[in-house]
Write an enzyme that holds these catalytic residues in place. Structure first.
Site, PDB file in Angstrom:
ATOM      1  N   TYR A 118       5.323  33.152  50.844  1.00  0.00           N
ATOM      2  CA  TYR A 118       6.557  34.012  50.170  1.00  0.00           C
ATOM      3  C   TYR A 118       7.736  33.798  51.101  1.00  0.00           C
ATOM      4  CZ  TYR A 118       7.945  37.471  46.896  1.00  0.00           C
ATOM      5  OH  TYR A 118       8.919  38.150  45.984  1.00  0.00           O
ATOM      6  N   TRP A 120       9.788  35.643  52.746  1.00  0.00           N
ATOM      7  CA  TRP A 120      10.113  36.331  53.867  1.00  0.00           C
ATOM      8  C   TRP A 120       9.698  35.761  55.142  1.00  0.00           C
ATOM      9  CZ3 TRP A 120      14.525  39.524  53.689  1.00  0.00           C
ATOM     10  CH2 TRP A 120      14.798  40.083  52.325  1.00  0.00           C
TER      11      TRP A 120
END
Length: 786
Positions: A118, A120
């Site tokens: 993901y 982030w």
């Protein structure tokens, strides 16, 4: 008096090192090889308090010291999240992982390996785990990838049908200077919460959102906060609060549109010149087609906003320059495509699209950078190579894929089949935070034969893995950070040596690629600093092509940052299209804003009609389920951490109540249940339950409960579906927004709350798993098909 000479303690050397996190740029102060504090970037007017969590997290007892293998993996025992791990050498761990990649690829092809990650994972682009895992698996022959994201996945697949692009949701919005100068009424669906602007993917150099909000207030702009939460606009903004029922924004927008149309206040000339399909939509709006006018009175019964308020707001919007915004959260709901489509249509009826301070924007109050003035220059980027397998699923359909291999699903006009995934390779991100219905995900997580995770800490995802490889943090490596939403680029210097035996993701993947025969293709002959130089030089070349000179890499690296020049003029979304729609056609079939989409009509989806429409969500306060679960749960971005990042750190922990995540409830709802401030409560529905600490808050609308996402998932070892720490995603439904986008529907959640009776179970989320000591083990899967 005799004076005795005192021994002078030698002064310890102190290093000051520039770096960057998603929540802000900073200088790491290092003493004796430890990060002791993080000082905010000097050009940041409102730095995030989350910087204070970094030193404790870098040196946390939760750091993964060396590679580890789950004891039950070789026997094929279920992953519980409470397993014992045995530490192994790097050579053994890498041999195990390479062997599993090779075995699964040979037996099941590229469709047998899911590359999970993901966005982030790192503010730096060189060591960006999502990019690296995709690079590694693509160069090895392909894999199953993820499409879109949880943040704005529904919008990403809707907006191309309506606008020809999804760029308006990625931060490209009319600049704040234009809004401050020209807007007189700003209607914010979902609010304008400054806490959300603390973070930006790729880092934040200057937190300017509050500055521009204050300028908007000083300019006399009337601001209306349409949200179930009064706190979605800060008190000092003096915003008017329209306390809407969750998930009913479309009904309110249709009521506004109906008033504009029936009172002749819409811009018919704009709709005729720049839009396609308004007449068909008008038939729906007036009820000529279905017998139900979408009037303000109709809307009141759905959204709870008085009809007179709706009519007055519509008239005010038509009478002055008006800007409409919507947060990303609006489209993270069942039928989440509809509020964005309705907002665009409402803005088109007002006729201001493409004019300074008018039209619409997405993401204000959702993330740093939306609407902030920045020159149109490239940001740091290292894109992975194409995936030769061409396989991908919508990001929020992971559990469906694992539970139903070979099953078919519909997505954006296509009928597809889920691959038969036998191995999950996850690097960066925490699906046991951001996915929905975590009890269902845990069941799905038992299906793969092997789960490999790179992580720096014993997160819930690491604890649900079979092979765990310890990765360095940003302060243990060199990198280049920044984003196209921010006006700074940053050199991220290594501050300390790797903690324990942690290695860079690049080095891990290079070693694995070497075992699998393609190390040269993976590294391209570059070391860490060569990759840093490449990323920066690409930015520099792109800037030079636009007439902007940036310093050479050596100067950039030595000085630690580069400030980009301001734009020459304000950016106004769709200004060129407004000026000449024939020359600057949109990339839609009609070249116009498609209020009705023939393409979407052709899909034949009953859950995604060809124009904006009110479709009741599966769960909302007007649904039959509300009789059993009468509270609508809003799950929002926390103020004290980024999603689940730094949850064990001191900033996040200071906001807990008896070690649990807070839940906010209106005083009326608390009194009705006999609850008091500070109580430990059980929040539950048919999908699961979690414990939380109660905060009574009059700024929450009646019938609504609010929990921040990101508390580390901590299910009871004995099962039963109870998370004892307060992760609200044990409660959220794992259904797609529609067959059009298959986005996350987490905001369509009904719950009930009751006081917890007895002694609450202890929180174990911040304790490492049991670790067996390092020893030769020769791990072999005894149940793996050969």
């Amino acid at each position: 008096m005799t004076i005795t000479a005192q021994a002078t303690r030698p002064r310890r050397p102190v290093a000051r090192v520039p770096s960057l996190a998603h929540w802000g740029a900073f200088t790491a102060v290092v003493t004796d090889g430890r990060v002791v504090r993080c000082e905010p970037f000097g050009h940041d007017p409102t730095p995030s308090p989350m910087l204070a969590a970094i030193p404790a997290m870098v040196h946390s007892p939760l750091r993964i010291a060396r590679p580890a293998v789950r004891e039950g993996w070789r026997e094929g025992r279920p992953r519980t999240g409470h397993d014992t791990f045995r530490e192994v050498s790097w050579d053994e761990a890498l041999d195990l992982v390479a062997g599993e990649v090779s075995r699964v690829r040979a037996a099941h092809g590229a469709g047998g390996i899911f590359g999970g990650s993901y966005g982030w994972s790192s503010a730096g682009r060189v060591h960006h785990a999502r990019t690296l895992v995709r690079r590694f698996l693509a160069l090895g022959g392909g894999f199953v990838d993820q499409l879109a994201n949880y943040s704005f996945g529904a919008a990403q697949f809707l907006l191309p049908h309506v606008l020809g692009t999804f760029q308006p949701v990625t931060g490209r919005a009319t600049d704040w200077p234009s809004v401050v100068a020209d807007t007189r009424l700003l209607i914010a669906f979902g609010g304008l919460a400054p806490k959300n602007s603390q973070v930006g993917s790729g880092g934040v150099g200057s937190h300017d959102f509050e500055t521009w909000l204050r300028r908007a207030r000083a300019a006399g702009i009337r601001i209306v906060n349409v949200s179930p939460l009064k706190s979605d606009a800060p008190d000092w903004l003096d915003a008017e609060w329209i306390a809407i029922r969750p998930n009913t924004d479309v009904a309110l927008m249709l009521g506004l549109a109906h008033t504009l149309l029936t009172e002749g206040r819409h811009d018919a000339a704009f709709l005729d010149r720049y839009c396609a399909g308004f007449e068909t939509f008008a038939d729906y709006l007036t009820g000529r087609r279905d017998g139900t006018p979408k009037s303000a009175d109709w809307a009141e019964h759905i959204c709870g906003v008085p009809a007179d308020t709706i009519r007055a707001l519509a008239r005010d919007a038509a009478a002055q320059p008006t800007y409409l915004t919507a947060t990303w959260s609006l489209q993270r709901a069942h039928h989440g495509e509809q509020p964005y489509w309705a907002l665009i249509t409402l803005a088109a009826m007002l006729g201001g699209i493409g004019l300074p301070g008018q039209g619409f924007g997405f993401g204000h109050g959702s993330i740093h950078g939306t609407g902030l003035p920045r020159a149109a220059l490239p940001g740091p980027d290292l894109s992975p190579p194409p995936n030769p397998a061409g396989l991908a699923i919508p990001v929020a359909r992971i559990a469906d894929m694992l539970l139903d291999p070979g099953g078919t699903y519909e997505f954006n006009g296509r009928r597809l089949a889920y691959p038969d995934v036998r191995m999950v390779y996850w690097a960066g991100g925490n699906p046991f935070h951001h996915h929905q219905d975590l009890n269902r995900l845990r069941r799905a997580w038992q299906k793969p034969e092997t789960v490999v995770v790179h992580d720096s800490w014993w997160t819930p995802t690491a604890r649900h893995a079979d092979i765990v490889l310890p990765a360095t943090t940003s302060l243990e490596r060199n990198d280049v950070g920044g984003t196209s939403r921010d006006r700074f680029l940053f050199a991220m210097h290594r501050a300390i040596a790797p903690v324990g035996e942690a290695r860079h993701d690049i080095d891990i993947f290079a070693a694995l690629a070497g075992r699998l025969g393609y190390a040269d293709a993976f590294t391209e002959g570059r070391d860490e600093m060569a990759w840093c130089r490449l990323v920066y030089d690409r930015i520099r070349d792109g800037a030079a092509a636009k007439g902007v000179a940036l310093p050479a890499f050596q100067q950039f690296w030595a000085e630690g940052f580069v400030a980009l020049p301001p734009p020459e003029r304000d950016f106004v979304l769709f200004e060129e299209f407004r000026r000449d729609p024939d020359v600057h056609r949109l990339a839609t079939p009609s070249g116009k804003i498609e209020i009705v989409s023939a393409a979407v009509a052709g899909f034949g989806y009953d859950d995604a009609p060809p124009h904006p429409a009110w479709l009741p969500p599966a769960e909302w306060l007007g649904s039959p389920a509300a009789k059993r679960f009468p509270l609508h749960l809003i799950t929002n971005q926390p103020a004290r951490r980024l999603h689940s990042q730094t949850d064990p750190g001191p900033v996040s922990v200071a906001g807990k109540i008896s070690e649990r995540e807070p839940i906010r409830l209106n005083p009326q709802d608390a009194a009705r249940r006999g609850l008091s401030d500070g109580d430990i409560v059980r929040v539950f529905n048919d999908r699961g339950a979690c414990l939380a600490g109660l905060v009574i808050d009059p700024d929450v609308a009646p019938g609504v409960a609010v929990m921040a996402t990101g508390a580390w998932f901590d299910p009871l070892p004995e099962g039963g579906g109870l998370d004892v720490h307060g992760n609200p995603n044990v409660l959220t439904p794992d259904i797609g927004t529609s067959r059009l986008a298959q986005g996350s529907s987490a905001q369509s959640t009904l719950v009930e709350i009751e006081g917890f009776v007895g002694t609450p179970p202890p929180v174990r989320a911040f304790a490492p798993p049991p670790l067996a000591p390092l020893a030769p083990t020769a791990f072999v899967r005894t149940d793996a098909p050969m």
